[in-house]
Write a protein that holds these residues in place. Sequence first.
Motif, PDB file in Angstrom:
ATOM      1  N   LEU A 382     -10.942   2.471  -1.064  1.00 15.93           N
ATOM      2  CA  LEU A 382      -9.924   2.669  -0.039  1.00 15.93           C
ATOM      3  C   LEU A 382      -9.241   1.343   0.287  1.00 15.93           C
ATOM      4  N   ILE A 383     -10.050   0.300   0.443  1.00 14.61           N
ATOM      5  CA  ILE A 383      -9.508  -1.025   0.774  1.00 14.61           C
ATOM      6  C   ILE A 383      -8.683  -1.579  -0.382  1.00 14.61           C
ATOM      7  N   MET A 384      -9.193  -1.473  -1.607  1.00 22.50           N
ATOM      8  CA  MET A 384      -8.474  -1.986  -2.774  1.00 22.50           C
ATOM      9  C   MET A 384      -7.167  -1.230  -2.997  1.00 22.50           C
ATOM     10  N   GLY A 385      -7.204   0.090  -2.820  1.00 21.32           N
ATOM     11  CA  GLY A 385      -5.986   0.886  -2.984  1.00 21.32           C
ATOM     12  C   GLY A 385      -4.927   0.485  -1.977  1.00 21.32           C
ATOM     13  N   TYR A 386      -5.340   0.298  -0.720  1.00 23.31           N
ATOM     14  CA  TYR A 386      -4.397  -0.140   0.317  1.00 23.31           C
ATOM     15  C   TYR A 386      -3.839  -1.528  -0.001  1.00 23.31           C
ATOM     16  N   MET A 387      -4.682  -2.405  -0.535  1.00 24.31           N
ATOM     17  CA  MET A 387      -4.213  -3.752  -0.860  1.00 24.31           C
ATOM     18  C   MET A 387      -3.109  -3.700  -1.914  1.00 24.31           C
ATOM     19  N   VAL A 388      -3.320  -2.904  -2.966  1.00 21.50           N
ATOM     20  CA  VAL A 388      -2.345  -2.839  -4.061  1.00 21.50           C
ATOM     21  C   VAL A 388      -1.046  -2.176  -3.601  1.00 21.50           C
ATOM     22  N   LEU A 389      -1.135  -1.077  -2.850  1.00 14.62           N
ATOM     23  CA  LEU A 389       0.112  -0.440  -2.408  1.00 14.62           C
ATOM     24  C   LEU A 389       0.836  -1.295  -1.369  1.00 14.62           C
ATOM     25  N   THR A 390       0.098  -2.132  -0.642  1.00 16.19           N
ATOM     26  CA  THR A 390       0.731  -3.068   0.295  1.00 16.19           C
ATOM     27  C   THR A 390       1.576  -4.092  -0.452  1.00 16.19           C
ATOM     28  N   ILE A 391       1.084  -4.570  -1.587  1.00 19.92           N
ATOM     29  CA  ILE A 391       1.887  -5.474  -2.419  1.00 19.92           C
ATOM     30  C   ILE A 391       3.174  -4.772  -2.832  1.00 19.92           C
ATOM     31  N   GLY A 392       3.064  -3.486  -3.201  1.00 18.43           N
ATOM     32  CA  GLY A 392       4.257  -2.705  -3.527  1.00 18.43           C
ATOM     33  C   GLY A 392       5.210  -2.598  -2.358  1.00 18.43           C
ATOM     34  N   GLU A 393       4.671  -2.400  -1.162  1.00 13.68           N
ATOM     35  CA  GLU A 393       5.494  -2.302   0.040  1.00 13.68           C
ATOM     36  C   GLU A 393       6.272  -3.595   0.288  1.00 13.68           C
ATOM     37  N   LEU A 394       5.620  -4.739   0.072  1.00 13.84           N
ATOM     38  CA  LEU A 394       6.279  -6.024   0.303  1.00 13.84           C
ATOM     39  C   LEU A 394       7.373  -6.308  -0.731  1.00 13.84           C
ATOM     40  N   PHE A 395       7.241  -5.747  -1.913  1.00  8.32           N
ATOM     41  CA  PHE A 395       8.301  -5.874  -2.909  1.00  8.32           C
ATOM     42  C   PHE A 395       9.520  -5.037  -2.523  1.00  8.32           C
ATOM     43  N   LEU A 396       9.303  -3.973  -1.762  1.00  7.27           N
ATOM     44  CA  LEU A 396      10.383  -2.997  -1.556  1.00  7.27           C
ATOM     45  C   LEU A 396      10.896  -2.910  -0.122  1.00  7.27           C
ATOM     46  N   SER A 397      10.020  -2.690   0.847  1.00 10.83           N
ATOM     47  CA  SER A 397      10.489  -2.319   2.182  1.00 10.83           C
ATOM     48  C   SER A 397      11.253  -3.423   2.924  1.00 10.83           C
ATOM     49  N   PRO A 398      10.694  -4.635   3.094  1.00 11.39           N
ATOM     50  CA  PRO A 398      11.476  -5.667   3.801  1.00 11.39           C
ATOM     51  C   PRO A 398      12.703  -6.102   3.017  1.00 11.39           C
ATOM     52  N   ILE A 399      12.618  -6.056   1.686  1.00  7.70           N
ATOM     53  CA  ILE A 399      13.771  -6.417   0.857  1.00  7.70           C
ATOM     54  C   ILE A 399      14.870  -5.383   1.044  1.00  7.70           C
ATOM     55  N   GLY A 400      14.472  -4.121   1.143  1.00  9.92           N
ATOM     56  CA  GLY A 400      15.455  -3.063   1.394  1.00  9.92           C
ATOM     57  C   GLY A 400      16.173  -3.251   2.713  1.00  9.92           C
ATOM     58  N   LEU A 401      15.414  -3.594   3.765  1.00  9.35           N
ATOM     59  CA  LEU A 401      16.029  -3.878   5.067  1.00  9.35           C
ATOM     60  C   LEU A 401      17.081  -4.973   4.938  1.00  9.35           C
ATOM     61  N   SER A 402      16.718  -6.023   4.228  1.00  7.15           N
ATOM     62  CA  SER A 402      17.627  -7.155   4.052  1.00  7.15           C
ATOM     63  C   SER A 402      18.872  -6.747   3.269  1.00  7.15           C
ATOM     64  N   LYS A 403      18.678  -5.994   2.179  1.00  8.28           N
ATOM     65  CA  LYS A 403      19.809  -5.627   1.309  1.00  8.28           C
ATOM     66  C   LYS A 403      20.774  -4.676   2.006  1.00  8.28           C
ATOM     67  N   MET A 404      20.268  -3.812   2.884  1.00  9.00           N
ATOM     68  CA  MET A 404      21.171  -2.886   3.581  1.00  9.00           C
ATOM     69  C   MET A 404      22.212  -3.646   4.403  1.00  9.00           C
ATOM     70  N   THR A 405      21.785  -4.739   5.018  1.00 11.56           N
ATOM     71  CA  THR A 405      22.726  -5.511   5.836  1.00 11.56           C
ATOM     72  C   THR A 405      23.731  -6.267   4.970  1.00 11.56           C
ATOM     73  N   GLU A 406      23.376  -6.522   3.708  1.00 13.19           N
ATOM     74  CA  GLU A 406      24.292  -7.214   2.795  1.00 13.19           C
ATOM     75  C   GLU A 406      25.194  -6.254   2.032  1.00 13.19           C
ATOM     76  N   LEU A 407      24.655  -5.099   1.649  1.00 19.65           N
ATOM     77  CA  LEU A 407      25.414  -4.151   0.832  1.00 19.65           C
ATOM     78  C   LEU A 407      26.343  -3.281   1.664  1.00 19.65           C
ATOM     79  N   SER A 408      26.099  -3.201   2.965  1.00 23.77           N
ATOM     80  CA  SER A 408      26.904  -2.332   3.826  1.00 23.77           C
ATOM     81  C   SER A 408      28.263  -2.952   4.143  1.00 23.77           C
ATOM     82  N   PRO A 409      29.340  -2.138   4.176  1.00 25.27           N
ATOM     83  CA  PRO A 409      30.598  -2.617   4.747  1.00 25.27           C
ATOM     84  C   PRO A 409      30.359  -3.019   6.202  1.00 25.27           C
TER      85      PRO A 409
END
Length: 514
Positions: A382-409
């Motif tokens: 359970l702990i290892m699975g959460y660790m790996v998917l958390t790495i995935g989250e850091l690749f995607l979620s905060p970057i997505g927040l950042s890109k929305m403010t740049e890609l939006s008119p």
Amino acid sequence: MNTLKSNEAFGHPKGLIYLFFAELWERFSFYGMRALLVLYMTKQLLFTDDMAFGVYAAYMSLVYVTPMIGGILADKILGFRKAILLGGVLMALGHFFLTFEHPFFFYGSLGLIIVGNGFFKPNISSFVGDLYEQEDTRRDSGFTIFYLGINLGAALAPLMCAWVAAAYGWHYGFVLAGIGMVTGLFFFNRGLKNNVFGDKGLVPNENTYNKKHFGISKGTLITLSAFLAVPFFALIINYHEFEHYLVWIVTAFLMIYVIYILSRVSIKEKKRLLIAIYFTLLYALFSAIFEQAGSSLTLFADRNVNLVGMDAAGTNSINAGFIILFAIPFSILWTYLNKRKKNPNSAIKFGLGLVFLGLGFIIFALSAHSVDEFAKTSMLYLIMGYMVLTIGELFLSPIGLSKMTELSPLKYVAFIMGVWFSANFYGHFFAGKIAKLTTITQGETNVFTKGILGEIVEFTTGITSEIAIQNSEDFQQLYSYVSVYTSFGFISVIVGIFALLISPVIKNMMSGVH
């Protein structure tokens, strides 16, 4: 130069600190309540798994559809500041009303939080983007720090609220969540009083805000309408089996409004907006799989994991704990790679995010190899699975927040941020469908245990449907969980690899946005 330095702290705009703590405590309230909700429904209100998953999915999906409306109203009338304050008050009321064990208060509380989140969530994230100039290279790093604040709250809340609920009763856990929201409002208001935001987040047009209809200003009408909308959302949750109609309505609204925006912007902005939609679709898939965390994964931990040092509600803090551990290193990593012009572009990061998410769920499924005579598995998986998917989250979620403010008119940035959060609306809607696949009927197995999927599940878990049916109900429940996690884990990995393959095309369409 001295003025610039006085408006900065730790190399970022000073306003980031106040938004960081405001979001930290708002997320404390949100995730504290979320960690308790499914367990509260199944153990205290005695809902069936199917009923609890339905209510939870409806609530969590609606929480992320209202940001589109809140984004539009902030863009056009309220501004970020007033929208955030209104949303915070509504959410605080919602958490406190959960202390009354009555259907009116239960569904009404969820309605209050849904409406409040619509005003709070997209606009505080957009406010962070507004602190940076369009080409500021600190933006990704700033959003990763902001994301750390989200997850500090998300890590503390399940542990603290679960402990209070276990020691003193469910309702005290909900009270603690409400206190968290009030604390978040306090920090945001301190930022306003200290004038750290300068001229950012103000009402876009005072004349529009004060324009009267029926003798009431538009700003006041929006506040009244927000409260009047609460019963509407409470009814949708109560009759959640009809939520698919809302999905079609939201989809039609989104398509019409996005087409309207596309008709009013330049070619360059059109391309960027289409990529923002592409990222949102990937995030919707990510969210549908990832958000098993608050529903089926919580019950999986409760029923089929040998927990050590925490209860099932507390396991909701594991993901956030890893975010805290990794957020600053990731922020430093992006800055380091950016200086050396080796920072992967956002299209690559999204693909990697989905690959790591899938691997995390495959690890959850692999836990079946450690099953004991009580159908319990090792907490290590359970702990290892959460660790790996958390790495995935850091690749995607905060970057997505950042890109929305740049890609939006620029004129539509809060609405497009709302579109980004709509991925969570769709994600939670389908997450509920996925969670329901983990429920069991005696002697039956789910669709993922047959054919080629069944072979993949057997290869991953070492269990077949025949073996599961011959064992106890607890073992069948375990098999149901791991078979679903295996299948969606592989789906996520495959889509992630596809996203990586087409990343050069996506990069070209981003027109200079990294």
